[in-house]
Design an enzyme around this catalytic site. Sequence first.
Site, PDB file in Angstrom:
ATOM      1  CE1 TYR A 141     -46.273  40.666  30.155  1.00 19.27           C
ATOM      2  CE2 TYR A 141     -46.629  40.064  27.856  1.00 19.27           C
ATOM      3  CZ  TYR A 141     -46.117  39.772  29.113  1.00 19.27           C
ATOM      4  OH  TYR A 141     -45.471  38.585  29.319  1.00 19.27           O
ATOM      5  CB  ILE A 142     -43.995  44.446  25.737  1.00 17.54           C
ATOM      6  CG1 ILE A 142     -44.612  43.055  25.537  1.00 17.54           C
ATOM      7  CG2 ILE A 142     -42.501  44.415  25.408  1.00 17.54           C
ATOM      8  CD1 ILE A 142     -44.632  42.567  24.103  1.00 17.54           C
ATOM      9  CG  ASN A 154     -54.939  55.356  24.363  1.00 16.35           C
ATOM     10  OD1 ASN A 154     -54.642  54.344  25.003  1.00 16.35           O
ATOM     11  ND2 ASN A 154     -55.455  55.303  23.148  1.00 16.35           N
ATOM     12  CG  LEU A 155     -53.786  55.437  30.904  1.00 16.88           C
ATOM     13  CD1 LEU A 155     -54.190  56.241  32.148  1.00 16.88           C
ATOM     14  CD2 LEU A 155     -52.790  54.347  31.328  1.00 16.88           C
ATOM     15  CG  PHE A 189     -43.416  49.463  23.783  1.00 18.52           C
ATOM     16  CD1 PHE A 189     -42.936  48.169  23.709  1.00 18.52           C
ATOM     17  CD2 PHE A 189     -42.568  50.457  24.229  1.00 18.52           C
ATOM     18  CE1 PHE A 189     -41.632  47.872  24.072  1.00 18.52           C
ATOM     19  CE2 PHE A 189     -41.258  50.170  24.605  1.00 18.52           C
ATOM     20  CZ  PHE A 189     -40.795  48.882  24.518  1.00 18.52           C
ATOM     21  CB  ALA A 190     -48.823  53.146  21.608  1.00 12.54           C
ATOM     22  CE1 TYR A 194     -50.345  43.613  16.184  1.00  8.62           C
ATOM     23  CE2 TYR A 194     -49.817  41.326  15.673  1.00  8.62           C
ATOM     24  CZ  TYR A 194     -49.548  42.491  16.355  1.00  8.62           C
ATOM     25  OH  TYR A 194     -48.473  42.548  17.205  1.00  8.62           O
ATOM     26  CG  PHE A 211     -40.882  34.856  17.230  1.00  5.15           C
ATOM     27  CD1 PHE A 211     -40.094  35.857  16.669  1.00  5.15           C
ATOM     28  CD2 PHE A 211     -41.289  33.820  16.394  1.00  5.15           C
ATOM     29  CE1 PHE A 211     -39.724  35.842  15.321  1.00  5.15           C
ATOM     30  CE2 PHE A 211     -40.909  33.786  15.043  1.00  5.15           C
ATOM     31  CZ  PHE A 211     -40.134  34.800  14.520  1.00  5.15           C
ATOM     32  N   GLY A 252     -56.334  31.255  11.291  1.00  2.53           N
ATOM     33  CA  GLY A 252     -55.160  32.131  11.175  1.00  2.53           C
ATOM     34  C   GLY A 252     -53.945  31.668  11.949  1.00  2.53           C
TER      35      GLY A 252
HETATM   36  N1  UFG Z   1     -53.957  28.602  22.383  1.00 10.18           N
HETATM   37  C1  UFG Z   1     -54.751  27.573  22.870  1.00 10.18           C
HETATM   38  N2  UFG Z   1     -55.715  27.901  23.775  1.00 10.18           N
HETATM   39  C2  UFG Z   1     -55.946  29.179  24.205  1.00 10.18           C
HETATM   40  C3  UFG Z   1     -55.111  30.215  23.702  1.00 10.18           C
HETATM   41  C4  UFG Z   1     -54.131  29.885  22.788  1.00 10.18           C
HETATM   42  O1  UFG Z   1     -54.595  26.418  22.511  1.00 10.18           O
HETATM   43  O2  UFG Z   1     -56.851  29.401  25.005  1.00 10.18           O
HETATM   44  C5  UFG Z   1     -52.909  28.252  21.419  1.00 10.18           C
HETATM   45  C6  UFG Z   1     -53.026  29.020  20.115  1.00 10.18           C
HETATM   46  O3  UFG Z   1     -53.878  28.352  19.218  1.00 10.18           O
HETATM   47  C7  UFG Z   1     -51.578  29.069  19.671  1.00 10.18           C
HETATM   48  C8  UFG Z   1     -50.777  29.089  20.971  1.00 10.18           C
HETATM   49  O4  UFG Z   1     -51.668  28.647  21.977  1.00 10.18           O
HETATM   50  O5  UFG Z   1     -51.279  27.899  18.992  1.00 10.18           O
HETATM   51  C9  UFG Z   1     -50.287  30.463  21.342  1.00 10.18           C
HETATM   52  O6  UFG Z   1     -51.363  31.370  21.263  1.00 10.18           O
HETATM   53  P1  UFG Z   1     -51.281  32.865  21.791  1.00 10.18           P
HETATM   54  O7  UFG Z   1     -52.642  33.462  21.591  1.00 10.18           O
HETATM   55  O8  UFG Z   1     -50.704  32.900  23.157  1.00 10.18           O
HETATM   56  O9  UFG Z   1     -50.215  33.547  20.839  1.00 10.18           O
HETATM   57  P2  UFG Z   1     -50.189  33.631  19.234  1.00 10.18           P
HETATM   58  O10 UFG Z   1     -49.087  32.718  18.804  1.00 10.18           O
HETATM   59  O11 UFG Z   1     -51.508  33.451  18.620  1.00 10.18           O
HETATM   60  O12 UFG Z   1     -49.853  35.178  19.026  1.00 10.18           O
HETATM   61  C10 UFG Z   1     -48.567  35.641  18.981  1.00 10.18           C
HETATM   62  C11 UFG Z   1     -48.530  37.099  19.396  1.00 10.18           C
HETATM   63  C12 UFG Z   1     -49.185  37.955  18.352  1.00 10.18           C
HETATM   64  C13 UFG Z   1     -48.605  37.653  16.999  1.00 10.18           C
HETATM   65  C14 UFG Z   1     -48.763  36.196  16.680  1.00 10.18           C
HETATM   66  C15 UFG Z   1     -48.193  35.845  15.338  1.00 10.18           C
HETATM   67  O13 UFG Z   1     -49.177  37.287  20.629  1.00 10.18           O
HETATM   68  O14 UFG Z   1     -48.955  39.322  18.635  1.00 10.18           O
HETATM   69  O15 UFG Z   1     -48.098  35.448  17.667  1.00 10.18           O
HETATM   70  O16 UFG Z   1     -48.940  34.798  14.770  1.00 10.18           O
HETATM   71  F1  UFG Z   1     -49.241  38.359  16.042  1.00 10.18           F
END
Ligand code: UFG
Length: 336
Positions: free
Chosen positions: A11-12, A32-33, A72-73, A140, A168, A283
């Site tokens: 993606y990025i 590596n797809l 990025f991988a 992670y 972020f 988490g």
């Molecule tokens: N969320 C929902 N419903 C969903 C999916 C997500 O309410 O179906 C909420 C999550 O709980 C979170 C927010 O939307 O509060 C954003 O969630 P994402 O999964 O889009 O992103 P994250 O913040 O969990 O993850 C991002 C990056 C990770 C990184 C992380 C750090 O994608 O790579 O922040 O905490 F590790």
Amino acid sequence: MRALVTGGAGYIGSHAVRALAARGHEPVVFDNLSRGHREAVIDAPIIVGDLLSPGDTAQAIASSRAEAVLHFAGLTYVGESVGHPDVYYRNNVAGTMNLLDAMREHRVGTIIFSSTAAVYGDPVRLPIDEDHPLAPVSPYGRSKLMVEWMLRDRAASLGLRYVALRYFNAAGSSLDGRIGEDHEPETHLIPRVLLAAAGELPELTILGTDWDTPDGTCIRDYIHVEDLAEAHVLALDHLAGGGRSASWNLGTGKGCSVREVIACAEKVTGRKVPLVEGGRRAGDPAVLVAAADRIQRELGWRPRHLDLEAIVASAWRWVERGGRYARLAAARGAGR
Ligand code: UFG
């Protein structure tokens, strides 16, 4: 500059490849797809191979005649990493060791690394600047921090020069709609909200409505993927020009709640998003917002898509086009 882009079909990475090519660099993708998509690679050749193979990796560095690497991988799901820490440490840490060894062998001394806000863990103060304590709470996040430590130590004694960019929440798709976010499974908020709006998901579950935030839902700092891509070009130019090694945040400094994202998606799509209020996801911190002025000061990077609506609108264009590389390819095959 000739640059090997690991994960350039992801993606990025795929957005960064286009930004590099547009600025006169010569990216070569190494992927590596397993999670990336060949169709996402535009404007660059691709070498299919695996970072876990020292032979593949050394061969990619040699045959691309790379002068620098953009790395990025990696595996990026927090939840998956909790269940499969071995897989995360192997791919993200051992894979990077192979890469760094191959770079050293072939005298490539410059790397831009995809790090993450997850290296900070639960915030003890907001916004999060680069001096915030590093206390990741998932395998992670720890795997990414381990790589940052390896980079720092190799810079101190082996002459490596690096920039680690702590993303972020990456969001949106290319403004021309040609590439975008295609994860399987898709767990990220913005694509899931839009898939629910498009009727491809039955509903969107809000993961917690009792957080200590103004509307009870989690707040994140959503940054457009093309702004992220641009920062990589600037970081590469910075190191090529003799600039110092560093770890920098990439965010907008603006937080948006889950409910704000949903309201924005309804406005952009003109559709109602079917909602379910669910429990908290393990988490998840309540709020993650970057202080990202350091890279702005040092590299002159400026995020151009500060408006959530513009970010969501770009993601929606991608979903409207089909939102999946396999689907776009099938449509092309059928002559549509
Ligand atoms: N969320 C929902 N419903 C969903 C999916 C997500 O309410 O179906 C909420 C999550 O709980 C979170 C927010 O939307 O509060 C954003 O969630 P994402 O999964 O889009 O992103 P994250 O913040 O969990 O993850 C991002 C990056 C990770 C990184 C992380 C750090 O994608 O790579 O922040 O905490 F590790």
